[in-house]
Design an enzyme around this catalytic site. Structure first.
Site, PDB file in Angstrom:
ATOM      1  N   ASP A   1      35.810  83.967 118.185  1.00 40.16           N
ATOM      2  CA  ASP A   1      37.353  83.279 118.551  1.00 40.16           C
ATOM      3  C   ASP A   1      38.381  84.150 117.894  1.00 40.16           C
ATOM      4  OD1 ASP A   1      36.329  81.713 120.413  1.00 40.16           O
ATOM      5  OD2 ASP A   1      35.922  79.999 119.195  1.00 40.16           O
TER       6      ASP A   1
ATOM      7  N   TYR B   1      25.590  82.049 111.957  1.00 30.27           N
ATOM      8  CA  TYR B   1      27.004  82.060 111.394  1.00 30.27           C
ATOM      9  C   TYR B   1      26.964  81.238 110.094  1.00 30.27           C
ATOM     10  CZ  TYR B   1      29.090  83.160 115.763  1.00 30.27           C
ATOM     11  OH  TYR B   1      29.529  83.754 117.013  1.00 30.27           O
TER      12      TYR B   1
END
Length: 282
Positions: free
Chosen positions: A61, A119
């Site tokens: 994002d 992540y």
């Protein structure tokens, strides 16, 4: 630009890409917005003289960083696959770096061949802000955070679960099943690091999850309530996503990874988030 009269050979080239997400509107190409995919595709087009499509392993994002994103494209020309990294880098802005390039088979795909993505989310907990870590962390100083409670909340997520509670609107994905392979929450000095590895991630999943973990760690929400929330898919209660700048795509794993281990992220966070340097600066 390559000579159009040279014999053309098609090869699939894999890239390991590092970028600072601060000034990007995410990975995926978008009209009227600066994106990582567009910058790299533009660089390759200048080299080849025509457009190519770059396929990424994950669509980060806006504002999210990557230490080792993986992508691939199909190229025609005489540039050896292992030299593409240095060639592309000469056309890229300073907030993108191609760490390595390698030849892969024509059935290998950066997204669909991946076995996992990993992540890391970083929270900075000191009262005073620090400009050297602000671009890479969530400065949370409103209440003490108990990382052991946050780790306890993460553990039940291991395995395959329906995680609709952590699925932002706007995704085209038809389901919300995720196989979580590894979770970890630990403190290093003023930093709390949350790492999650899964076969894939829902749109906005990590940031929504971290937002809820902070509520657990600060005592605003109980462990039992947190677990009930995601097991019962109560998406309406998940209202606050953690800021994008604290999130980093660390690595993408493959059964037949074409690169050596030195392309991984392992030394990068130690340099950016050095506990000793922060302590000594006080």
């Amino acid at each position: 630009m390559l000579d159009s009269h040279q014999p053309k050979q098609t090869q699939r080239v894999a890239l390991v890409v590092q970028y600072l997400g601060t000034h990007f509107h995410g990975w995926q190409r978008q009209k009227q917005h600066r994106t990582v995919q567009e910058e790299i595709e533009t660089a390759i087009a200048k080299i080849l003289g025509h457009h190519v499509t770059l396929h990424g392993a994950g669509r980060t994002d806006s504002g999210v960083h990557a230490a080792a994103q993986v992508a691939h494209f199909d190229a025609t020309g005489l540039i050896p696959a292992h030299k593409w990294a240095s060639v592309i880098n000469s056309y890229l802005p300073k907030d993108i770096l191609i760490k390595a390039s390698a030849a892969v088979g024509d059935r290998w795909h950066a997204r669909f061949s991946a076995a996992y993505r990993r992540y890391r989310y970083t929270i900075y907990t000191e009262d005073r802000p620090n400009l050297f870590v602000t671009p890479f962390s969530w400065h949370y100083y409103y209440a003490p955070l108990d990382e052991s409670l946050m780790q306890a909340a993460l553990k039940p997520l291991m395995g395959k679960h329906h995680l609709a509670a952590f699925h932002r609107a706007g995704s085209k994905r038809s389901h919300s099943w995720v196989e979580v392979q590894a979770v970890e929450c630990h403190r290093s000095g003023p930093f709390i690091h949350i790492e999650i590895q899964a076969d894939g991630f829902l749109y906005g999943m990590v940031r929504l999850l971290v937002g809820m973990l902070v509520q657990v760690g600060s005592g605003q929400r109980t462990l039992a309530n947190f677990t009930e929330l995601w097991k019962e898919q109560r998406r309406e209660e998940v209202k606050h996503a953690a800021p994008s700048q604290g999130l980093c795509l660390l690595r993408v794993g493959y059964p037949d990874f074409p690169f050596t281990p030195d392309v991984w992220y392992d030394t990068m966070p130690k340099l950016v988030f050095s506990q000793e340097s922060l302590v000594n600066s006080h």
